[in-house]
Design an enzyme around this catalytic site. Sequence first.
Site, mmCIF file in Angstrom:
data_model
loop_
_atom_site.group_PDB
_atom_site.id
_atom_site.type_symbol
_atom_site.label_atom_id
_atom_site.label_comp_id
_atom_site.label_asym_id
_atom_site.label_seq_id
_atom_site.Cartn_x
_atom_site.Cartn_y
_atom_site.Cartn_z
ATOM 1 N N LYS A 24 37.238 -16.749 -1.736
ATOM 2 C CA LYS A 24 38.525 -16.153 -2.100
ATOM 3 C C LYS A 24 38.373 -15.269 -3.345
ATOM 4 O O LYS A 24 39.336 -14.638 -3.788
ATOM 5 C CB LYS A 24 39.541 -17.252 -2.370
ATOM 6 N N LYS A 74 23.706 -21.356 -8.556
ATOM 7 C CA LYS A 74 24.079 -21.430 -9.978
ATOM 8 C C LYS A 74 22.884 -21.780 -10.872
ATOM 9 O O LYS A 74 22.830 -21.375 -12.027
ATOM 10 C CB LYS A 74 25.211 -22.445 -10.176
ATOM 11 N N ALA A 137 28.295 -37.073 -9.674
ATOM 12 C CA ALA A 137 27.439 -36.713 -10.813
ATOM 13 C C ALA A 137 26.501 -35.568 -10.423
ATOM 14 O O ALA A 137 25.374 -35.488 -10.901
ATOM 15 C CB ALA A 137 26.645 -37.932 -11.276
ATOM 16 N N GLY A 138 26.993 -34.671 -9.563
ATOM 17 C CA GLY A 138 26.167 -33.551 -9.109
ATOM 18 C C GLY A 138 26.353 -32.316 -9.974
ATOM 19 O O GLY A 138 26.854 -32.392 -11.110
ATOM 20 N N ALA A 140 28.456 -29.868 -9.815
ATOM 21 C CA ALA A 140 29.827 -29.535 -10.206
ATOM 22 C C ALA A 140 30.226 -30.296 -11.468
ATOM 23 O O ALA A 140 30.916 -29.757 -12.341
ATOM 24 C CB ALA A 140 30.787 -29.864 -9.063
ATOM 25 N N GLY A 250 41.821 -28.229 -6.107
ATOM 26 C CA GLY A 250 41.116 -27.412 -7.085
ATOM 27 C C GLY A 250 41.368 -25.912 -6.976
ATOM 28 O O GLY A 250 40.610 -25.122 -7.552
#
Length: 286
Positions: A24, A74, A137-138, A140, A250
């Site tokens: 988006k 990322k 706990a990744g 993100a 989110g």
Amino acid sequence: MSEAQAPSPGERYAVFGNPVKQSKSPAIHRMFAEQCEQVMQYRAVRVELDDFERAAGAFFDSGGAGLNVTVPFKHDAFHFADQLSDRARRAGAVNTLSRRADGAIIGDNTDGVGLVCDMIANLGWTLRDRRVLILGAGGAVHGVMEPLLLERPQALLVVNRTAEKAAALAQQFADLLPGALHGGGLDALADQQFDVIINATSAGLSGEMPSLPSSLLTERSCCYDLVYGPEPTAFMRWSAHHAAWAVSDGLGMLVEQAAESFYLWRGLRPETRSVIHRVRSDMEHT
Ligand code: ATR
């Protein structure tokens, strides 16, 4: 990095990801550009999994001004940048690359401020002095830890299916909330209650969610899922079913992190509420 660069008109921007078709970001940045009267292009580009460095290099060499970087790049963007903002260094991940006037590529991470801004400014929730739980706990979670901790919650617990990853994450950020940041497995949740619960597991993408005790919630608990879609996620349904005070997906975080990137690139802060509203309405009608 605190200073945004002075823009020149007609610059090129893009989001690199894989997959990226559903992104988006082009629509959001088009709305920002229109609102702020900026002449800029913004495209979604699908990059092959082993081709990020070459593709990003070619983009900037050909005059590109800025990139958003999404899954799974990322970490690659973190290594690609010539310089990193403090928050990107801390997150170990970059979602925004900007070309400075001298040609250096600056890596930043706007995900965490996007989340915090959505929770506090848009939803009216409070983090300061609250008990906060993060599920997962990744990557993100790494991206959002520092901005969350800077809000000074009373305590922050990270729980993860793989307990060791949550414990390591808590250790990595321990200096930002001494004595009040802990990590563990789902069993650490027994007999605990939280004011704010953030789901950052990818379980919801397959319609699942970690199995949680309903005793986690009080009548004033606020529940936030980092993912979004036309329908409420499994975590959002669970939260509503157990009478959470407020529940959100989110989408606001997505728009707020984009607004922060736009600010880094163009030096202007777009108004976001109407954009969140329009993106939600488009999502529900397609
Ligand atoms: P992201 O970038 O979205 O954080 P990630 O780094 O792959 O993606 O992390 C996914 C997170 O969701 C992890 O915390 C993962 O738990 P593990 O570390 O134990 O793998 C969590 N997760 C994924 N599927 C899950 C499920 N079905 N139940 C509980 N946790 C899940």
